[in-house]
Design a protein around this motif. Sequence first.
Motif: not given
Length: 607
Positions: A25-46, A588-595
């Motif tokens: 059931r947990a795997a059907s929504f926001a499975d904690p076993a799943k991690t997406l690894h991405v990178a930004f080339p510039i630091a965030e500000t907040g 329009l959406n470089e990082h569509p993580w929720k999809y």
Amino acid sequence: MTGHRRTLAALACAAALALVAAPARAASFADPAKTLHVAFPIAETGFDPAAAQDYYSANVMRAIFEPLYVPDYLPRPYKVAPNTAEALPEISADGKVWTIHLKKGIYFADDPAFKGKPRELTAEDYVYSWKRIVDPKVRSPNAYYLNGKLVGLDEAVAKAKATGKFDYDADIPGLRAIDRYTLKLTLVETDYTLMNYLQQIALGAVAREVVEAYGDASTWVMDHPVGTGAYRLKTWRRGQKIVLEANPRYREEHFPDAPPDADAATRALAASMKGKRLPQIGTIDISIIEEANPTLLAFDAGSLDYVNVPADLVERVIGPGRKLLPGYADRDVTLHSIVQNALSYTYFNMDDPVVGGYTPDRIALRRAIVMAFDRVSLVNVVWKGQARAATQIVPPEALGHIKGLDVHPPYDPATARALLDHFGYKDRNGDGFRELPDGKPFTLMIGATPSARDRENNELWKRSLTAIGVRVDFVIQKWPDLLRMGRDGNQLQMWGVGWINNTPDGDAFVQLLYGPNSGQSNIGRFRNADYDKAYAASKKLPPGPERDKLYVTMEKIIHAYTPVDLDVYRIENTLVRPWVLGYKKSVLNEHPWKYLDIDLARERAGK
């Protein structure tokens, strides 16, 4: 076995089955076993929608906070979709009254500020959030979204400036929550740009309790974001690592169906994700990797699940015919390419006593600098062909780009030298470099980051300007520090920046030179009455031929005064691992993580 014992046994069996079934059931929504690894080339500000304006912080904020509307994920051409709103706005016949109904049952992520109670999103949250953007104490770089738009809002700002305090409880006629789930906006005048702004993360909802609990002296809450989005901030090491985790309070939402006119690839994508509740991935792990080589190496090593190919390394990835080289194609990596809905440009600080101003000699100086800069080498050497020379401020993916229009001065070092000679920028001491017309020393100072690309770009600037006798030096700082210097207005003469928009409206680009936006999106502080008049008129028109005429007027004013050097429209190439599911490249959406989703079995096999 007695009935009592049979009952206990049955309960025990049911409990055991429940324990076994729970992971499924947990795997059907926001499975904690799943991690997406991405990178930004510039630091965030907040991560405060009122305080942050940079692109990389905005990518994170779009996962945490929610505006009323967003660009729909699958349709092409892009369409506006309700997000926290139930439907598109109900707009009066004169275009001045907008009524927006919110969806019920949307909740903020849990936070101690809510004292242990679920906190539902209401219309008042948008009223508060938008008042906060224009509060002078907040000093929001996003205030231009609302300045001059809503009846009574500017007067509230003026009162706050006079008294030293913004009254958040005072009624503003143009910004009202008429009930718990209904927002009523009354505009000063018809303004079609509002629909573009309602999709911006700056107008996302924040909770008053959170700001009052954690805000600094300016009420900024950059390190404690609490929103209603699919993710929430788990950990943050500034300039190094950002980790998001799925928001357990996120409403029930599923992957969208393909639109009726979708192409075969989009239909197949929607079918493969059909019925999946969003988000599927439990954790988003974001690394800040500022250099190109380590970024690509991280992807090659399997440490990143998708990556934008650094332009200076594209020849290591893409071969003839824009096909992936064997090292990638053999591993079922896919390539997704677009021309970004973005403009890379170099602005001149129009308040600077050397390069700023509107007199003929200053205009000539800026034009000479632009004419001397070798954009062919910029495209071919610095960007490795992964860009197009910009012809106007509105990029080709945006509504309002005028086909065939080119307002960029031609590359012509000889004419640049003649212009400088004519207006008194001459080499008076014979050292090969020009002095100012009054004889004072002249060194042009350009902001730049310590990245490899900027180092290469700096060499190109130096070579180009030395050829016309202009000495140049560079202010080397990390991007967030340069942003602060640019907003200060007194510390940079020039700086190459980019502007990217997550809606298709060209208004987002022409407003970059609108006078009232000076020091905010108009970081170079260009002010011109004719430009401002044309821009103000354009807001009253929907996208189309009549508005385009005003855009042409503004583009020609840019040509006449040269407040910016229009550099390039970037081509973005993204490599995606085969185990990343649900990915559709968007301008329009470089990082569509929720999809997105991850095929864990394939990921394990691939790594």
